[in-house]
Design an enzyme around this catalytic site. Structure first.
Site, PDB file in Angstrom:
ATOM      1  CD  GLU A 131       8.552  13.583  12.226  1.00 22.92           C
ATOM      2  OE1 GLU A 131       9.491  12.963  11.693  1.00 22.92           O
ATOM      3  OE2 GLU A 131       7.421  13.085  12.407  1.00 22.92           O
ATOM      4  CE  LYS A 152      -1.453   2.701   2.990  1.00 28.57           C
ATOM      5  NZ  LYS A 152      -1.309   3.930   2.158  1.00 28.57           N
ATOM      6  CB  SER A 158       2.980  10.507  11.860  1.00 28.04           C
ATOM      7  OG  SER A 158       1.723   9.871  12.105  1.00 28.04           O
ATOM      8  CB  CYS A 213      12.293   9.561   9.430  1.00 30.66           C
ATOM      9  SG  CYS A 213      13.158   8.191   8.646  1.00 30.66           S
TER      10      CYS A 213
END
Length: 493
Positions: free
Chosen positions: A392, A180, A233, A288
């Site tokens: 973040e 996906k 996330s 990240c």
């Protein structure tokens, strides 16, 4: 101007070896974030389509798992060659749908390709263990077996690398796989699966379904899916982890980060400043492993000298389309949602009374007035507990903290909730060793701005940067996508 050699097609699902249009009317427009031009639309697969993909993967698993490892990796050898042959085409697709600069986009694909190459060695990586006479006349063997139907949900910021970190290892281990891709940047994954299909891979071994939460609900809710790997996330990663664990699935759920770079007074100024710029503003801060917090250690004059070196380089970054690396240095943010998020955090930093030394909000690309561009932004004299130092942001924003000693810098780093990466820049072996031992992160760098390990060493963070079992690449990935079977034997002779 570069042109895409392969015509962009509307996004379709790939199920059981066939490309199928989705029946869903829920579609997301995919645009070039530098120009605003419409590229394609990404559907949200229906529950029936997700179920059909699991059916196909489940049907293909028995024969695929019985296929010899040597034969399985032949498809990956062919796939690896096709990626190399189509490197420029893939790079351009990625630049257009994501906004990365050409070198960043090519690196995205190349780093994923390295894991395809790693997976071709599965004949060695899957070896088990054996011990004769573990007890009197008793021998014990351990072999690694595939899990069954597996799935991976990948993020928009690495449209090639993360799918290639998951898919090749899983199928080389004997699993079938459902991908996906992100509904914000699906085109690169579609093209990769097209190339994989060209290898003659049996139908159902790899499937692709588009969408977001609804697809994940279907995969998590289907008992035939035995393992799920996710990158996104931390808030979503934690939810995926808890739901998969409750459903009895193996799960590796990778979350966000707030990576710290510590600069000692004895660091090489020019090389370190260059590394900070690449780490903080490469990929427009949308990775990240991006540097989000810069801790300058020492007396104020030394700190100021280094701050100016980074500031001057950041201010000079040219904004524009990633297809033209000779003209521009930094591309756009990928979506309006992310653009608005970065704006919010810059405003939050101002409210918290951090010093906004370099404001990227007014900066635009004169050549691409409709693009989602934002200049490099630097805050100085940031407090360690401010939101811009703790949360973040995922954009071109660097929070600079001043610390008098290495102990103080390490204390600041370890207080953060995340733990993907942390680096120190120094000429002192003692300082480097102290930092490497005490910093709280899964990946540590010494004079390295983006401390991503190379295979066979695995990518993986700590704390709220990762939920679940193991790491996502290297030998840890082989362990994740397999289960151990122990065989105890006694023969009467």
């Amino acid at each position: 101007m570069k042109t895409i050699a392969h015509a962009v097609k509307p996004c379709r699902n790939f199920i059981g070896g066939n490309w199928e249009p989705s029946a869903s009317f829920d579609r997301r427009k995919i645009v070039d974030p530098a120009t605003g031009d419409l590229l394609t639309e990404c559907p949200a697969a229906t529950p029936e389509e997700v179920h059909k993909a699991v059916d196909a993967a489940s049907h293909a698993f028995p024969e695929w798992s019985r296929t010899s490892v040597k034969d399985r990796v032949q498809y990956l050898f062919k796939f690896n060659a096709l990626i190399g042959e189509h490197m420029d085409e893939l790079t351009e697709i990625l630049v257009r749908e994501h906004g990365k600069m050409w070198a960043d986009a090519k690196g995205d694909i190349q780093r994923g390709k390295e894991v395809v190459e790693f997976s071709t060695g599965m004949t060695d990586l899957l070896r088990g263990e054996a011990l004769w006479d573990a007890a009197t006349s008793v021998d014990v063997r351990m072999v690694r077996e595939p899990l069954g139907v597996t799935a991976g949900a990948t993020p928009y910021n690495f449209p090639a690398m993360i799918p290639l970190w998951m898919l090749p290892v899983s199928i080389a281990c004997g699993n079938t796989f459902i991908l996906k891709p992100s509904d914000q940047a699906p085109m690169t994954a579609v093209r990769l699966v097209e190339l994989l299909h060209e290898t003659g891979l049996p139908p159902g071994v790899v499937n692709l379904v588009h969408g977001a939460k609804g697809v994940m609900d279907g995969l998590i809710g289907d008992a035939r899916v035995k393992a799920i790997s996710f990158v996104g996330s931390s808030a979503v990663a934690e939810q995926i982890y808890m739901r998969c664990a409750a459903a009895g699935k193996r799960v590796l759920s990778m979350g966000g980060a707030k990576n710290h770079l510590v600069v000692m007074p004895d660091a090489d100024l020019a090389r370190t400043a260059d590394a900070v710029i690449n780490s903080a503003f490469g990929c427009t801060g949308q990775r990240c492993m991006a540097a989000a917090v810069l801790i300058l250690v020492g007396d104020r004059p030394d700190q100021d000298r280094f701050f100016k070196a980074v500031y001057d380089r950041a201010e000079a970054l040219r904004l524009g389309h990633g297809l033209y690396p000779d003209k521009y240095d930094m591309g756009p943010l990928t979506s309006q949602e992310l653009y608005d998020r970065v704006l919010f955090f810059i405003g939050r930093g101002v409210q918290e009374r951090a010093k906004l030394a370099l404001d990227g909000r007014p900066k635009r690309s004169a050549d691409y007035p409709d693009g989602l561009f934002m200049g490099a932004t630097m805050f100085d004299d940031v407090g360690p507990d401010m939101a811009i130092a703790q949360q973040e942001i995922f954009g071109p924003v660097l929070a600079v903290i001043r610390a008098r000693t290495l102990d103080e810098a390490i204390e600041i780093q370890t207080r953060n909730l995340y733990g993907n990466g942390a680096s120190i820049f120094t000429s002192s072996g003692a300082a480097a060793r102290t930092f490497a031992r005490r910093a709280s992160a899964g990946m540590i760098g010494v004079n390295v701005g983006v401390p991503v390990p190379r295979d066979p060493y695995a990518f993986g963070g700590w704390n709220r940067s990762a939920f679940g079992a193991g790491d996502i690449t290297g030998s840890a990935a082989v362990r994740f996508w397999t289960r151990d079977k122990k065989i105890t034997e006694r023969w009467f002779v």
